[in-house]
Design a protein around this motif. Structure first.
Motif, PDB file in Angstrom:
ATOM      1  N   THR A 181       0.882  -1.238   0.014  1.00  0.00           N
ATOM      2  CA  THR A 181       0.010   0.146   0.031  1.00  0.00           C
ATOM      3  C   THR A 181       0.762   1.231  -0.003  1.00  0.00           C
ATOM      4  OG1 THR A 181      -0.066   0.243   2.421  1.00  0.00           O
ATOM      5  CG2 THR A 181      -1.517  -1.174   1.484  1.00  0.00           C
ATOM      6  N   ALA A 201      -4.917  -2.807  -3.627  1.00  0.00           N
ATOM      7  CA  ALA A 201      -4.467  -1.616  -3.255  1.00  0.00           C
ATOM      8  C   ALA A 201      -4.399  -0.855  -4.690  1.00  0.00           C
ATOM      9  CB  ALA A 201      -3.070  -1.461  -2.787  1.00  0.00           C
ATOM     10  N   VAL A 202      -4.456  -1.530  -5.653  1.00  0.00           N
ATOM     11  CA  VAL A 202      -4.664  -0.915  -7.097  1.00  0.00           C
ATOM     12  C   VAL A 202      -5.763  -0.824  -7.753  1.00  0.00           C
ATOM     13  CG1 VAL A 202      -3.807  -1.231  -9.640  1.00  0.00           C
ATOM     14  CG2 VAL A 202      -2.246  -1.365  -7.786  1.00  0.00           C
ATOM     15  N   PRO A 213      -9.640   5.776 -10.778  1.00  0.00           N
ATOM     16  CA  PRO A 213      -9.046   5.185  -9.619  1.00  0.00           C
ATOM     17  C   PRO A 213      -7.702   4.400  -9.656  1.00  0.00           C
ATOM     18  CG  PRO A 213     -11.432   5.310  -9.626  1.00  0.00           C
ATOM     19  CD  PRO A 213     -10.885   5.304 -10.918  1.00  0.00           C
ATOM     20  N   TYR A 214      -7.840   3.349 -10.671  1.00  0.00           N
ATOM     21  CA  TYR A 214      -6.606   2.499 -10.933  1.00  0.00           C
ATOM     22  C   TYR A 214      -5.281   3.523 -10.932  1.00  0.00           C
ATOM     23  CZ  TYR A 214      -9.839  -1.169 -12.451  1.00  0.00           C
ATOM     24  OH  TYR A 214     -10.769  -1.999 -12.538  1.00  0.00           O
ATOM     25  N   GLU A 216      -4.935   6.630  -9.758  1.00  0.00           N
ATOM     26  CA  GLU A 216      -4.701   7.380  -8.663  1.00  0.00           C
ATOM     27  C   GLU A 216      -3.968   6.489  -7.571  1.00  0.00           C
ATOM     28  OE1 GLU A 216      -8.552   8.663  -7.540  1.00  0.00           O
ATOM     29  OE2 GLU A 216      -8.875   9.917  -9.227  1.00  0.00           O
ATOM     30  N   ASN A 217      -4.389   5.132  -7.436  1.00  0.00           N
ATOM     31  CA  ASN A 217      -3.790   4.060  -6.662  1.00  0.00           C
ATOM     32  C   ASN A 217      -2.278   3.951  -7.052  1.00  0.00           C
ATOM     33  OD1 ASN A 217      -6.273   4.041  -5.195  1.00  0.00           O
ATOM     34  ND2 ASN A 217      -6.889   2.198  -6.545  1.00  0.00           N
TER      35      ASN A 217
END
Length: 230
Positions: A181, A201-202, A213-214, A216-217
Motif C-alpha cells: 500500500t 491497493a490498485v 482510480p487505478y 490514482e492508486n
C-alpha cells in the motif's frame, strides 16, 4: 527487458474482475502499470486455485508490458514449458516448492524466460546464497502465499535489506508481494525493493468503466516508494 532499479508497479490480476481480464489489463496499463502480475495457485502448495497456462496465453495479447508469472505450485518443473509458451516474460518459482530449485531455475531460463525465485515469510534469506547467478528476480513474500488482501508482515523488511546487500551490483530485481500500500511501499523501497506487486491497493475503487482510480492508486504507491528510494 532492460534492467533498472526504478520503482515498478505490478498489479495482480487476482484482484481484478475475472470476467473482464483483457479489459482490466488494458485499463490498468493505460493508468500506469509497469508489469502485470499473474498469481498461479494449485490448491496444493497454497490453499487456493487460480489460473493455468491457458489463461496466461489468453491474456498475453492484452499485455503491452511485462507478464510476470508467479507459480505457487508444486511440482513446478512439468509446467515450465507451458507457461513459457504462454508468453510469460518472467517465471517465478518458490524455493520451498521442490527439492531441486537450482534445476528449476535452469529450466526456466532454458525455456526462454527470466527466472524468478520466491521466498515465503518463514524462509531465511540465506536460501538465495548459491542461486544468485541463476536468477533475474527475487520475490519476497510479505504475506503467506495463497490469498489476496492479507496484512503485511513487518519482519520481512529486514529480509529485503539483507537481500539487497547480497544482490550487490547484480542485475536482479527485488520484488515485494503482499500487503503493498502507500504506507508499506516506502518501507520496502527504502530497504532495497524495486518491483511492487499490489492487488486490492490498485484495483480497489475502480473498474473498467471507471479506471481513473487505478491510476490514482498506482501513483500513490509509486510516489511513496520513489520518495523513500531516493
Amino acid at each position: 527487458m532492460s534492467f533498472d532499479r526504478s520503482i515498478k508497479i505490478a498489479p495482480s490480476i487476482l484482484a481484478s474482475d475475472f470476467a473482464n481480464f483483457g479489459a482490466e489489463i488494458e485499463a490498468v496499463e493505460a493508468q500506469g502499470a509497469d508489469w502485470i502480475h499473474v498469481d498461479v495457485m494449485d490448491g496444493h502448495f497454497v490453499p487456493n486455485i487460480t489460473f493455468g497456462p491457458e489463461t496466461c496465453k489468453a491474456i498475453r495479447p492484452h499485455i503491452k508490458g511485462v507478464m510476470d508469472v508467479h507459480l505457487m505450485i508444486a511440482p513446478v518443473d512439468p509446467y515450465i514449458e507451458a507457461f513459457a509458451a504462454s508468453g510469460a516474460d518472467i517465471i517465478t518459482a518458490h524455493a520451498e516448492a521442490g527439492p531441486h530449485i537450482h534445476r528449476t531455475l535452469q529450466a526456466i531460463r532454458g525455456a526462454g524466460a527470466k527466472a524468478g525465485l520466491a521466498l515465503n515469510p518463514g524462509t531465511p534469506v540465506e536460501a538465495v546464497d548459491y542461486l544468485l547467478d541463476m536468477v533475474d528476480l527475487i520475490c519476497v513474500m510479505t504475506v503467506n502465499p495463497g490469498f489476496g488482501g492479507q496484512k503485511f508482515i513487518q519482519s520481512q523488511i529486514a529480509k529485503v535489506e539483507a537481500l539487497r546487500a547480497k544482490v550487490g551490483d547484480r542485475p536482479i530485481h527485488i520484488e515485494i508481494d503482499g500487503g503493498v500500500t502507500p504506507v508499506t511501499a516506502p518501507l520496502v523501497a527504502a530497504a532495497g525493493a524495486d518491483v511492487l506487486v499490489a492487488g486490492s491497493a490498485v484495483f480497489g475503487g475502480g473498474s473498467v468503466a471507471d479506471p481513473a482510480p487505478y491510476g490514482e492508486n498506482i501513483r500513490a504507491i509509486r510516489d511513496a516508494a520513489t520518495a523513500a528510494q531516493s
